[in-house]
Design an enzyme around this catalytic site. Structure first.
Site, short mmCIF file in Angstrom:
data_model
loop_
_atom_site.label_atom_id
_atom_site.label_comp_id
_atom_site.label_asym_id
_atom_site.label_seq_id
_atom_site.Cartn_x
_atom_site.Cartn_y
_atom_site.Cartn_z
N ASP A 150 34.58 28.16 41.11
CA ASP A 150 34.99 29.21 40.90
C ASP A 150 33.68 29.50 40.84
O ASP A 150 32.73 28.62 40.36
CB ASP A 150 35.84 29.99 40.02
CG ASP A 150 35.66 31.12 39.35
OD1 ASP A 150 35.86 31.55 40.33
OD2 ASP A 150 35.38 32.10 38.36
N GLU A 151 32.79 30.90 40.64
CA GLU A 151 31.92 31.09 40.81
C GLU A 151 30.77 30.13 41.79
O GLU A 151 29.19 29.79 41.12
CB GLU A 151 31.10 31.42 39.50
CG GLU A 151 31.42 32.37 38.73
CD GLU A 151 31.43 33.73 39.09
OE1 GLU A 151 31.12 34.12 40.22
OE2 GLU A 151 32.43 34.35 38.70
N CYS A 169 35.29 50.29 48.42
CA CYS A 169 34.36 51.37 47.31
C CYS A 169 34.72 52.68 46.94
O CYS A 169 36.17 52.92 46.98
CB CYS A 169 32.87 51.53 47.95
SG CYS A 169 31.70 53.08 47.80
N CYS A 224 34.95 55.25 47.44
CA CYS A 224 34.68 55.78 48.88
C CYS A 224 35.85 55.57 49.54
O CYS A 224 36.44 56.55 50.50
CB CYS A 224 33.78 56.31 49.53
SG CYS A 224 32.74 54.84 50.76
N CYS A 271 30.15 50.48 49.00
CA CYS A 271 30.14 49.58 50.29
C CYS A 271 28.75 49.80 50.66
O CYS A 271 27.73 50.84 49.89
CB CYS A 271 31.06 50.91 51.34
SG CYS A 271 30.10 52.87 51.04
#
Length: 192
Positions: free
Chosen positions: A84-85, A142, A144, A179
């Site tokens: 992970d990471e 995002c 949006c 985005c």
């Protein structure tokens, strides 16, 4: 034949949750999983991998100076490695994971960010993009509604930051997936 996998996504795309679900699936089949995480990530405890939805497991902590070939040999016998990471692993450690895949025939699944808050590749992610047999984007959106690809770093007033160290640990209070269009738009608005 084992492979090196890189599964990347923006902040909040469920990377850690998917890593932990993958671990569960392997263990449910009776397979041994070596779950590792870089030492730089101490948000939820040095040796804890935790997802935003509440899944959590203990992991072996990997420091930048650790040799993963030696650590793997000492750790025991495992059927799969999950990191992970992974963006915080060094390029040399990614090379060592590649070597484990090739020489030990053990699959390695790396979960992490591709880029930082300025859209620059992390060194570990760059090496994974160069070496992985399979590269998969874990998508998120995002505000949006478009696909989020940028890990926008925010200050305490919610302003998008465009300067700072590459590594700054934080969660939803410090980062927002956006985005590219919304990220650029917010930066322009702040400059007006």
């Amino acid at each position: 034949m084992a492979k090196l996998y890189f599964k990347y996504g923006a902040m909040g795309s469920s990377k850690s949750a998917q890593a932990l679900i993958t671990q569960f699936n392997y263990e449910e089949l009776g397979m041994a999983v070596w779950l590792i995480k870089p030492s730089v990530d101490v948000r939820d405890g040095a040796d804890i991998v935790r997802s935003r939805i509440g899944l959590a497991r203990r992991a072996q902590v990997i420091s930048p100076q650790d040799d993963l070939l030696e650590a793997f040999a000492r750790a025991g016998t495992f059927d799969v490695i999950i990191a992970d990471e992974a963006q915080f692993l060094t390029p040399e450690q990614i090379d060592q994971l590649r070597q484990i895949v090739d020489e030990q025939d053990v699959p390695v699944l790396c979960f992490g960010l591709r880029t930082d808050f300025l859209t620059h590749l992390f060194p570990g992610s760059r090496r994974l993009l160069e070496l992985a047999d399979s590269i998969t984007e874990i998508k998120t959106v995002c505000a949006c509604g478009a696909k989020a690809t940028v890990n926008a770093r925010l200050d305490s007033q919610g302003r998008v930051l465009t300067q700072g160290d590459q590594v700054f640990l934080g969660g939803n209070d410090s980062y927002q997936a956006m985005c590219h269009r919304c990220w650029r738009k917010k930066i322009r608005q702040q400059q007006e």
